[in-house]
Design a protein around this motif. Structure first.
Motif, PDB file in Angstrom:
ATOM      1  N   ASN A   1       0.806  -1.210   0.000  1.00  0.00           N
ATOM      2  CA  ASN A   1       0.000   0.000   0.000  1.00  0.00           C
ATOM      3  C   ASN A   1       0.846   1.271   0.000  1.00  0.00           C
ATOM      4  O   ASN A   1       0.428   2.285  -0.529  1.00  0.00           O
ATOM      5  CB  ASN A   1      -0.945   0.002   1.204  1.00  0.00           C
ATOM      6  CG  ASN A   1      -1.932   1.149   1.179  1.00  0.00           C
ATOM      7  OD1 ASN A   1      -2.133   1.781   0.158  1.00  0.00           O
ATOM      8  ND2 ASN A   1      -2.556   1.406   2.295  1.00  0.00           N
ATOM      9  N   ASN A   2       2.021   1.254   0.565  1.00  0.00           N
ATOM     10  CA  ASN A   2       2.841   2.460   0.683  1.00  0.00           C
ATOM     11  C   ASN A   2       3.932   2.538  -0.379  1.00  0.00           C
ATOM     12  O   ASN A   2       4.873   3.304  -0.229  1.00  0.00           O
ATOM     13  CB  ASN A   2       3.458   2.548   2.081  1.00  0.00           C
ATOM     14  CG  ASN A   2       2.387   2.753   3.135  1.00  0.00           C
ATOM     15  OD1 ASN A   2       1.386   3.408   2.890  1.00  0.00           O
ATOM     16  ND2 ASN A   2       2.582   2.160   4.296  1.00  0.00           N
ATOM     17  N   SER A   3       3.822   1.776  -1.434  1.00  0.00           N
ATOM     18  CA  SER A   3       4.835   1.818  -2.487  1.00  0.00           C
ATOM     19  C   SER A   3       4.327   2.650  -3.657  1.00  0.00           C
ATOM     20  O   SER A   3       3.125   2.809  -3.854  1.00  0.00           O
ATOM     21  CB  SER A   3       5.192   0.406  -2.936  1.00  0.00           C
ATOM     22  OG  SER A   3       4.040  -0.268  -3.382  1.00  0.00           O
ATOM     23  N   ASP A   4       5.253   3.195  -4.410  1.00  0.00           N
ATOM     24  CA  ASP A   4       4.891   3.986  -5.577  1.00  0.00           C
ATOM     25  C   ASP A   4       5.667   3.458  -6.776  1.00  0.00           C
ATOM     26  O   ASP A   4       6.889   3.620  -6.814  1.00  0.00           O
ATOM     27  CB  ASP A   4       5.201   5.459  -5.342  1.00  0.00           C
ATOM     28  CG  ASP A   4       4.680   6.348  -6.467  1.00  0.00           C
ATOM     29  OD1 ASP A   4       3.748   5.909  -7.168  1.00  0.00           O
ATOM     30  OD2 ASP A   4       5.210   7.460  -6.638  1.00  0.00           O
ATOM     31  N   PRO A   5       5.057   2.803  -7.711  1.00  0.00           N
ATOM     32  CA  PRO A   5       3.626   2.536  -7.820  1.00  0.00           C
ATOM     33  C   PRO A   5       3.194   1.437  -6.838  1.00  0.00           C
ATOM     34  O   PRO A   5       4.036   0.717  -6.303  1.00  0.00           O
ATOM     35  CB  PRO A   5       3.473   2.063  -9.263  1.00  0.00           C
ATOM     36  CG  PRO A   5       4.786   1.424  -9.586  1.00  0.00           C
ATOM     37  CD  PRO A   5       5.816   2.213  -8.823  1.00  0.00           C
ATOM     38  N   PRO A   6       1.867   1.301  -6.641  1.00  0.00           N
ATOM     39  CA  PRO A   6       1.374   0.245  -5.749  1.00  0.00           C
ATOM     40  C   PRO A   6       1.882  -1.124  -6.181  1.00  0.00           C
ATOM     41  O   PRO A   6       2.026  -1.391  -7.373  1.00  0.00           O
ATOM     42  CB  PRO A   6      -0.142   0.337  -5.885  1.00  0.00           C
ATOM     43  CG  PRO A   6      -0.396   1.734  -6.351  1.00  0.00           C
ATOM     44  CD  PRO A   6       0.791   2.096  -7.208  1.00  0.00           C
ATOM     45  N   GLN A   7       2.146  -1.985  -5.209  1.00  0.00           N
ATOM     46  CA  GLN A   7       2.641  -3.330  -5.494  1.00  0.00           C
ATOM     47  C   GLN A   7       1.845  -4.364  -4.707  1.00  0.00           C
ATOM     48  O   GLN A   7       0.984  -4.026  -3.901  1.00  0.00           O
ATOM     49  CB  GLN A   7       4.119  -3.438  -5.099  1.00  0.00           C
ATOM     50  CG  GLN A   7       5.037  -2.549  -5.876  1.00  0.00           C
ATOM     51  CD  GLN A   7       6.479  -2.664  -5.392  1.00  0.00           C
ATOM     52  OE1 GLN A   7       6.762  -3.266  -4.369  1.00  0.00           O
ATOM     53  NE2 GLN A   7       7.388  -2.079  -6.142  1.00  0.00           N
TER      54      GLN A   7
ATOM     55  N   TYR B   1      -1.937  -4.806  -2.629  1.00  0.00           N
ATOM     56  CA  TYR B   1      -2.624  -3.532  -2.875  1.00  0.00           C
ATOM     57  C   TYR B   1      -2.821  -3.299  -4.375  1.00  0.00           C
ATOM     58  O   TYR B   1      -3.909  -2.912  -4.813  1.00  0.00           O
ATOM     59  CB  TYR B   1      -1.867  -2.369  -2.240  1.00  0.00           C
ATOM     60  CG  TYR B   1      -2.641  -1.077  -2.276  1.00  0.00           C
ATOM     61  CD1 TYR B   1      -3.794  -0.913  -1.506  1.00  0.00           C
ATOM     62  CD2 TYR B   1      -2.244  -0.026  -3.084  1.00  0.00           C
ATOM     63  CE1 TYR B   1      -4.525   0.266  -1.546  1.00  0.00           C
ATOM     64  CE2 TYR B   1      -2.969   1.165  -3.130  1.00  0.00           C
ATOM     65  CZ  TYR B   1      -4.105   1.301  -2.357  1.00  0.00           C
ATOM     66  OH  TYR B   1      -4.824   2.467  -2.400  1.00  0.00           O
ATOM     67  N   ALA B   2      -1.801  -3.555  -5.169  1.00  0.00           N
ATOM     68  CA  ALA B   2      -1.914  -3.376  -6.618  1.00  0.00           C
ATOM     69  C   ALA B   2      -2.978  -4.308  -7.197  1.00  0.00           C
ATOM     70  O   ALA B   2      -3.781  -3.896  -8.046  1.00  0.00           O
ATOM     71  CB  ALA B   2      -0.567  -3.633  -7.289  1.00  0.00           C
TER      72      ALA B   2
END
Length: 183
Positions: free
Chosen positions: A50-56, A59-60
């Motif tokens: 959830n806190n990654s950019d992009p979502p992984q 959450y992705a």
């Protein structure tokens, strides 16, 4: 209430009565348990991507349930309930899949957990079936194997269910009756 044991009609053998079929049923059950355990590898607590950019990670894939809508009410639920409360649902999915793997692996309450597997497969199917490059047959195979585990009471073949059913039958209490039904 006494539990009666019916014999099969003359000329019919019970399903899975040979040693080979019982071994193969146990192998199938253990394999499905390992599938669920392996499936935890990309659900990484505590943020589950959830806190990654992009979502992984989870959450992705959860976002795909909205982006690639399969069933409108499910997409609405994902967008308006699950994503805003993602941590709760992520931990819930993690716990359910960990229990699915563990209980199927050892063959305890196998019929119950096979039914849970059907429900979890449905949730996954509604989330990602229309995602590009997703192989839809994998979900139908998951349904088929969980139905087979449910129909054959696979935990009775070299599982804890098979070892403990005589004990549960003797005790006859509420918990024993529940475990007999779940196995």
């Amino acid at each position: 209430m006494a539990v009666t044991h019916r014999s099969p009609p003359p000329g019919l053998e019970p399903l899975g009565s040979s040693r080979v079929s019982r071994v193969l049923l146990a192998v199938c059950r253990v394999t499905v348990g390992l599938l669920w355990i392996q499936n935890l590898s990309w659900k990484r607590p505590p943020d589950f991507g959830n806190n990654s950019d992009p979502p992984q990670d989870l959450y992705a894939w959860t976002l795909k349930g909205v982006d690639n809508e399969v069933f409108a009410p499910w997409a609405w639920l994902v967008e308006h309930v699950i994503i805003p409360n993602f941590a709760v649902f992520a931990w819930g999915a993690f716990a359910v899949e960990a229990c699915l793997g563990a209980f199927l692996l050892v063959g305890l309450a196998t019929r119950f957990w096979a039914a849970v597997g059907l429900v979890q497969t449905t949730a996954i199917l509604f989330s990602v079936l229309n995602t590009p490059h997703e192989w839809f047959w994998s979900y139908f195979l998951m349904y088929a194997v969980h139905l087979a585990l449910l129909a054959t009471a696979a935990g009775r073949a070299y599982g804890v269910d098979g070892a403990l059913r005589p004990v549960w039958r003797q005790h006859g209490g509420t918990l024993s009756r529940m475990l007999l039904a779940a196995s």
